[in-house]
Scaffold this motif. Structure first.
Motif: not given
Length: 161
Positions: A80-92, A138-144
């Motif tokens: 879950m932590d890996e997927y969260e980091r991946k989502g944050e990275a993809d949002a960037a 995670a991707k949504l949160r990072a994008a916002i």
């Protein structure tokens, strides 16, 4: 009521569920034979108790179905932590001009992923749906967060003028 019932074995819970139905059914049959209203009332009460136990047993069985061992739980948390980091990275990687539409799409996708998670019936599919959901969140949160920083910096520049 749920705690003591949950602590029982599955077999004992099933027996406890069926017993009120058998008693209630017997009392209703006796009512048909002897026409005593009290038998009917107690029969209905036992059938209602059966339904309550049946619903409770179903909820417990569903929870047990998705229960994980400590090792599985640790592995799941790590993934879950890996997927969260991946989502944050993809949002960037989202272009600044595409940020608004990406946020709207991610919001829709997050709702779909949550529905998919809630509809899964086996452990492996539920884990996969959870990973997809956490990645999307995670991707949504990072994008916002990125959008907020852009808006904030734009307003600071306007205030400086």
């Amino acid at each position: 009521m749920k705690n003591w019932f949950e602590s029982l074995s599955k077999t004992v819970r099933n027996i406890i569920c069926i017993t009120p139905l058998a008693i209630g059914g017997g009392l209703i049959i006796l009512y048909a034979l002897y026409e005593k209203l009290l038998l009917l009332i107690f029969g209905i009460v036992f059938v209602v108790v059966f339904i309550v136990f049946l619903v409770l047993n179903g909820k417990i069985a569903k929870a047990e179905k998705f229960k994980m061992s400590e090792e599985e739980e640790a592995e799941h948390k790590q993934t879950m932590d890996e997927y969260e980091r991946k989502g944050e990275a993809d949002a960037a990687l989202i272009k600044e001009e595409d940020l608004d539409s990406a946020i709207k799409e991610l919001q829709k996708l997050e709702e779909e992923k949550l529905i998919q998670y809630n509809r899964t019936n086996d452990k492996a599919s539920r884990k996969a749906a959870a990973y997809d959901h956490i990645y999307t969140i995670a991707k949504l949160r990072a994008a916002i967060k990125r959008k907020m920083q852009i808006v904030k910096s734009d307003s600071n520049e306007k205030n400086d003028d």
